[in-house]
Motif scaffolding. Structure first.
Motif, PDB file in Angstrom:
ATOM      1  N   UNK A   1      66.508  -2.106  61.912  1.00 36.96           N
ATOM      2  CA  UNK A   1      67.421  -1.599  60.903  1.00 36.96           C
ATOM      3  C   UNK A   1      66.769  -0.410  60.227  1.00 36.96           C
ATOM      4  N   UNK A   2      67.478   0.716  60.156  1.00 36.64           N
ATOM      5  CA  UNK A   2      66.961   1.906  59.494  1.00 36.64           C
ATOM      6  C   UNK A   2      67.829   2.222  58.285  1.00 36.64           C
TER       7      UNK A   2
ATOM      8  N   UNK B   1      63.077   7.690  55.181  1.00 35.10           N
ATOM      9  CA  UNK B   1      63.557   6.662  56.100  1.00 35.10           C
ATOM     10  C   UNK B   1      62.681   5.415  56.043  1.00 35.10           C
ATOM     11  N   UNK B   2      63.293   4.284  56.334  1.00 32.99           N
ATOM     12  CA  UNK B   2      62.599   3.000  56.370  1.00 32.99           C
ATOM     13  C   UNK B   2      63.205   2.186  57.498  1.00 32.99           C
ATOM     14  N   UNK B   3      62.382   1.786  58.466  1.00 28.43           N
ATOM     15  CA  UNK B   3      62.851   0.971  59.578  1.00 28.43           C
ATOM     16  C   UNK B   3      62.164  -0.374  59.554  1.00 28.43           C
ATOM     17  N   UNK B   4      62.924  -1.430  59.778  1.00 30.13           N
ATOM     18  CA  UNK B   4      62.370  -2.780  59.759  1.00 30.13           C
ATOM     19  C   UNK B   4      62.969  -3.597  60.909  1.00 30.13           C
TER      20      UNK B   4
ATOM     21  N   UNK C   1      62.557  -3.984  49.874  1.00 29.30           N
ATOM     22  CA  UNK C   1      62.853  -2.574  50.082  1.00 29.30           C
ATOM     23  C   UNK C   1      64.155  -2.354  50.818  1.00 29.30           C
ATOM     24  N   UNK C   2      64.430  -3.093  51.884  1.00 26.32           N
ATOM     25  CA  UNK C   2      65.675  -2.844  52.628  1.00 26.32           C
ATOM     26  C   UNK C   2      66.893  -3.126  51.762  1.00 26.32           C
ATOM     27  N   UNK C   3      66.803  -4.144  50.898  1.00 24.09           N
ATOM     28  CA  UNK C   3      67.919  -4.466  50.003  1.00 24.09           C
ATOM     29  C   UNK C   3      68.109  -3.339  48.985  1.00 24.09           C
TER      30      UNK C   3
ATOM     31  N   UNK D   1      71.236   1.420  47.307  1.00 28.80           N
ATOM     32  CA  UNK D   1      71.215   2.849  46.984  1.00 28.80           C
ATOM     33  C   UNK D   1      72.146   3.650  47.898  1.00 28.80           C
ATOM     34  N   UNK D   2      72.157   3.308  49.191  1.00 29.60           N
ATOM     35  CA  UNK D   2      72.955   4.039  50.181  1.00 29.60           C
ATOM     36  C   UNK D   2      73.280   3.063  51.307  1.00 29.60           C
TER      37      UNK D   2
END
Length: 157
Positions: free
Chosen positions: A29-30, A38-41, A61-63, A68-69
């Motif tokens: 998930x990005x 960007x943040x990918x998990x 962080x992903x939440x 936020x977007x």
């Protein structure tokens, strides 16, 4: 499906892309943070009702990024095989583009059961009890797919 792909001969059709999503074990998930980073998990997921569902903690962080977007991408890669002597790899892949939103009530419970059916199909009864206990401390999100690309470099005999 989105068709802006450089190697058109590797593009898969919608049914083949859905097959990759249904069979895949994990995806990445990005998201974007509030500064546009960007943040990918990696996470496990289930494809159901033309959406991707995943579970997670109630915060992190992903939440924060999704709040936020809500725009996200999600990538699944399967059937990988490196072919070193040919300087290539065989694979199938799908990249989804859509918006993520938190699920509640019945849809949340249904998504948790779909995850249990996918990953723990021999333990449905115990999984149902586990899901009921975890319901209040587990987040469930849905990615509503707006479009996706699917491609493959299949093994040729």
């Amino acid at each position: 499906m989105y068709s802006n792909m450089r190697r058109q001969e590797r593009q898969l059709g919608t049914p083949e892309g859905i097959d990759v999503l249904e069979k895949g074990e994990y995806g990445v998930l990005s998201t974007l943070d509030s500064e546009g980073n960007p943040y990918g998990v990696p996470l496990n997921y289930v494809y159901s009702d033309e959406c991707i569902y995943f579970h997670c903690a109630l915060e992190g962080q992903k939440i924060d990024n999704i709040k936020n977007d809500s725009r996200v991408s999600f990538c699944v890669v399967g059937n990988t095989q490196v072919v070193p002597e040919k300087f290539t790899s065989h694979y199938v892949s799908v990249i989804i583009f859509g918006k993520a939103a938190e699920m509640h009530e019945e849809e949340k419970e249904n998504a948790l059961m779909a995850l249990i059916e996918k990953y723990s199909s021999d333990y449905i009864g115990a999984g149902r009890q586990y899901a009921k206990k975890a319901l209040k401390k587990t987040g469930v999100y849905k990615i509503k797919i707006e479009h996706f690309t699917a491609k493959a470099n299949p093994k040729r005999d």
